[in-house]
Every structure is written in C-alpha cells, then in structure tokens.
Design a protein around this motif. Structure first.
Motif, mmCIF file in Angstrom:
data_model
loop_
_atom_site.group_PDB
_atom_site.id
_atom_site.type_symbol
_atom_site.label_atom_id
_atom_site.label_comp_id
_atom_site.label_asym_id
_atom_site.label_seq_id
_atom_site.Cartn_x
_atom_site.Cartn_y
_atom_site.Cartn_z
ATOM 1 N N ASP A 20 0.811 -1.209 0.058
ATOM 2 C CA ASP A 20 -0.203 0.178 0.049
ATOM 3 C C ASP A 20 0.981 1.457 0.066
ATOM 4 O OD1 ASP A 20 -2.655 1.364 0.321
ATOM 5 O OD2 ASP A 20 -2.208 1.631 2.209
ATOM 6 N N HIS A 21 0.427 2.267 -0.761
ATOM 7 C CA HIS A 21 1.137 3.659 -0.809
ATOM 8 C C HIS A 21 0.381 4.604 0.178
ATOM 9 C CE1 HIS A 21 3.484 6.653 -3.077
ATOM 10 N NE2 HIS A 21 2.337 7.524 -2.566
ATOM 11 N N SER A 22 1.375 5.161 0.972
ATOM 12 C CA SER A 22 1.145 6.206 1.940
ATOM 13 C C SER A 22 1.267 7.531 1.121
ATOM 14 C CB SER A 22 1.844 5.919 3.206
ATOM 15 O OG SER A 22 1.810 5.029 3.699
ATOM 16 N N GLU A 62 3.040 19.286 -5.334
ATOM 17 C CA GLU A 62 4.223 19.331 -5.750
ATOM 18 C C GLU A 62 4.881 18.152 -6.465
ATOM 19 O OE1 GLU A 62 6.740 19.684 -2.113
ATOM 20 O OE2 GLU A 62 5.820 21.439 -1.574
ATOM 21 N N ARG A 63 3.936 17.118 -6.327
ATOM 22 C CA ARG A 63 4.599 16.012 -7.234
ATOM 23 C C ARG A 63 3.298 14.834 -7.345
ATOM 24 N NH1 ARG A 63 9.175 12.863 -4.160
ATOM 25 N NH2 ARG A 63 8.227 10.974 -4.856
ATOM 26 N N VAL A 64 3.377 14.309 -8.463
ATOM 27 C CA VAL A 64 2.392 13.245 -8.974
ATOM 28 C C VAL A 64 3.284 11.912 -8.536
ATOM 29 C CG1 VAL A 64 1.088 12.196 -10.862
ATOM 30 C CG2 VAL A 64 1.259 14.810 -10.377
ATOM 31 N N THR A 65 2.651 10.922 -8.121
ATOM 32 C CA THR A 65 3.327 9.602 -7.878
ATOM 33 C C THR A 65 2.320 8.559 -8.314
ATOM 34 O OG1 THR A 65 2.324 9.400 -5.921
ATOM 35 C CG2 THR A 65 4.634 10.341 -6.046
ATOM 36 N N LEU A 66 2.881 7.482 -8.825
ATOM 37 C CA LEU A 66 1.919 6.137 -9.364
ATOM 38 C C LEU A 66 3.264 4.934 -9.004
ATOM 39 C CD1 LEU A 66 3.361 5.391 -12.283
ATOM 40 C CD2 LEU A 66 2.199 7.240 -12.733
ATOM 41 N N GLU A 67 2.389 3.665 -9.361
ATOM 42 C CA GLU A 67 3.058 2.430 -9.308
ATOM 43 C C GLU A 67 2.928 1.877 -10.345
ATOM 44 O OE1 GLU A 67 3.461 2.016 -4.341
ATOM 45 O OE2 GLU A 67 1.924 1.132 -5.621
ATOM 46 N N VAL A 68 3.701 0.877 -11.001
ATOM 47 C CA VAL A 68 3.618 0.118 -12.272
ATOM 48 C C VAL A 68 4.131 -1.149 -11.890
ATOM 49 C CG1 VAL A 68 5.415 1.094 -13.147
ATOM 50 C CG2 VAL A 68 3.721 0.026 -14.469
ATOM 51 N N PHE A 84 8.266 10.828 -15.557
ATOM 52 C CA PHE A 84 8.389 9.975 -14.285
ATOM 53 C C PHE A 84 9.643 9.308 -14.068
ATOM 54 C CE2 PHE A 84 3.773 10.747 -14.660
ATOM 55 C CZ PHE A 84 3.285 10.847 -13.550
ATOM 56 N N SER A 85 10.205 9.055 -13.071
ATOM 57 C CA SER A 85 11.542 8.502 -12.543
ATOM 58 C C SER A 85 11.043 7.540 -11.550
ATOM 59 C CB SER A 85 12.458 9.545 -11.969
ATOM 60 O OG SER A 85 12.908 10.605 -13.057
ATOM 61 N N ILE A 86 11.819 6.405 -11.684
ATOM 62 C CA ILE A 86 11.778 5.420 -10.769
ATOM 63 C C ILE A 86 12.228 5.908 -9.534
ATOM 64 C CG2 ILE A 86 12.011 3.061 -9.934
ATOM 65 C CD1 ILE A 86 12.275 2.513 -13.177
ATOM 66 N N SER A 87 11.486 5.680 -8.306
ATOM 67 C CA SER A 87 12.203 6.299 -6.905
ATOM 68 C C SER A 87 12.331 5.288 -5.924
ATOM 69 C CB SER A 87 10.976 7.004 -6.107
ATOM 70 O OG SER A 87 9.804 6.482 -5.959
ATOM 71 N N LYS A 88 11.585 3.832 -6.186
ATOM 72 C CA LYS A 88 11.719 2.616 -5.621
ATOM 73 C C LYS A 88 11.234 1.212 -6.367
ATOM 74 C CE LYS A 88 9.056 1.352 -2.096
ATOM 75 N NZ LYS A 88 8.151 1.549 -0.625
ATOM 76 N N GLU A 105 7.936 -7.528 -9.436
ATOM 77 C CA GLU A 105 8.480 -6.342 -8.854
ATOM 78 C C GLU A 105 7.445 -5.263 -9.052
ATOM 79 O OE1 GLU A 105 12.901 -4.708 -8.998
ATOM 80 O OE2 GLU A 105 11.857 -4.921 -10.864
ATOM 81 N N VAL A 106 7.199 -4.331 -8.135
ATOM 82 C CA VAL A 106 6.441 -3.163 -8.155
ATOM 83 C C VAL A 106 7.237 -1.739 -8.034
ATOM 84 C CG1 VAL A 106 4.531 -1.560 -7.062
ATOM 85 C CG2 VAL A 106 4.561 -4.021 -6.882
ATOM 86 N N LEU A 107 7.093 -1.118 -9.242
ATOM 87 C CA LEU A 107 8.013 0.220 -9.210
ATOM 88 C C LEU A 107 7.284 1.387 -8.976
ATOM 89 C CD1 LEU A 107 9.623 -0.611 -12.728
ATOM 90 C CD2 LEU A 107 10.246 -1.156 -10.744
ATOM 91 N N SER A 108 7.756 2.387 -8.146
ATOM 92 C CA SER A 108 7.073 3.384 -7.680
ATOM 93 C C SER A 108 7.707 4.396 -8.465
ATOM 94 C CB SER A 108 7.279 3.672 -6.037
ATOM 95 O OG SER A 108 6.676 2.694 -5.209
ATOM 96 N N MET A 109 6.994 5.406 -9.004
ATOM 97 C CA MET A 109 7.355 6.452 -9.887
ATOM 98 C C MET A 109 6.900 7.650 -9.476
ATOM 99 S SD MET A 109 7.276 4.521 -13.601
ATOM 100 C CE MET A 109 8.517 5.558 -14.372
ATOM 101 N N TYR A 110 7.554 8.818 -9.764
ATOM 102 C CA TYR A 110 7.220 10.157 -9.330
ATOM 103 C C TYR A 110 7.647 11.202 -10.352
ATOM 104 C CZ TYR A 110 11.814 11.617 -8.338
ATOM 105 O OH TYR A 110 13.048 11.910 -8.620
#
Length: 114
Positions: A20-22, A62-68, A84-88, A105-110
């Motif tokens: 889950d994303h906080s 300030e930012r938009v985030t998502l996961e793929v 978007f860049s991969i953050s995690k 794998e789940v990639l968090s991006m922003y």
C-alpha cells in the motif's frame, strides 16, 4: 473473502497492505489508470496523465506519484516519456508465486509538477 475463503484472504490482505502507498502532503497519487485495449496507442493515456499533472498543479501539489508492475513495459515507457522517474523498486518474489501473480516487482514512480 468469498473468493479466496477466510484463510486465503488473510495473507493476500497482508501482502496488499505491505504494498500500500502512503500518500504524502502535496502529493497526488494515481491509484490506477486503464485504457481499453482497443484504444491503446491513440494517445489517451498521455492525455490522461497530462491532465492529472495539470490538476495537481492547479491544486498546488508538488509531485504526482504512481506505481507500475514490471510486466507492463508499455506503461513504464509511457510514464518515463512523460517525465516520471523510478523512486523505489519493491521485489515481491516469492510471494507472487504463492498467490499466482505474474509480476515480481512493483516500481514506484514520481514526477514534479511544474
């Protein structure tokens, strides 16, 4: 619960909670975006993401985030093309095998909102 039964639902719920994303202050998080298979490649995904980024800017985010997931290279390429860049990276192996998930794998991006 009715799909997996009580004992099947518990570990799935725990795993989904771990993934889950906080949402942070000043962050607009995209939970999901889907374009019908017949309409892919027509720029709809690009327009949707661009509109979300615009809305985030209108709301002083300030930012938009998502996961793929790693088995969706077209979405990953789209998000990278849109800044978007991969953050995690969250590896979920071997849990994915236990549940029959096809991704590992789940990639968090922003991306920043300009």
């Amino acid at each position: 619960r009715s799909l997996y039964g009580f004992f099947g639902a518990i570990p799935r719920t725990v795993m989904l909670k771990i993934m889950d994303h906080s949402v942070q202050p000043n962050e607009l998080y995209i939970e999901a975006i889907v374009v019908d298979e017949k309409a892919r490649g027509e720029g709809i995904g690009t327009k949707l993401i661009e509109e979300v980024v615009r809305l985030a800017g209108d709301r002083a985010m300030e930012r938009v985030t998502l996961e793929v997931i790693n088995t969706n290279p077209r979405a990953l390429q789209l998000y990278q093309r849109l800044g978007f860049s991969i953050s995690k990276r969250m590896r979920i192996w071997p849990v994915n095998r236990i549940f029959g998930w096809k991704f590992s794998e789940v990639l968090s991006m922003y991306r920043g909102v300009v």
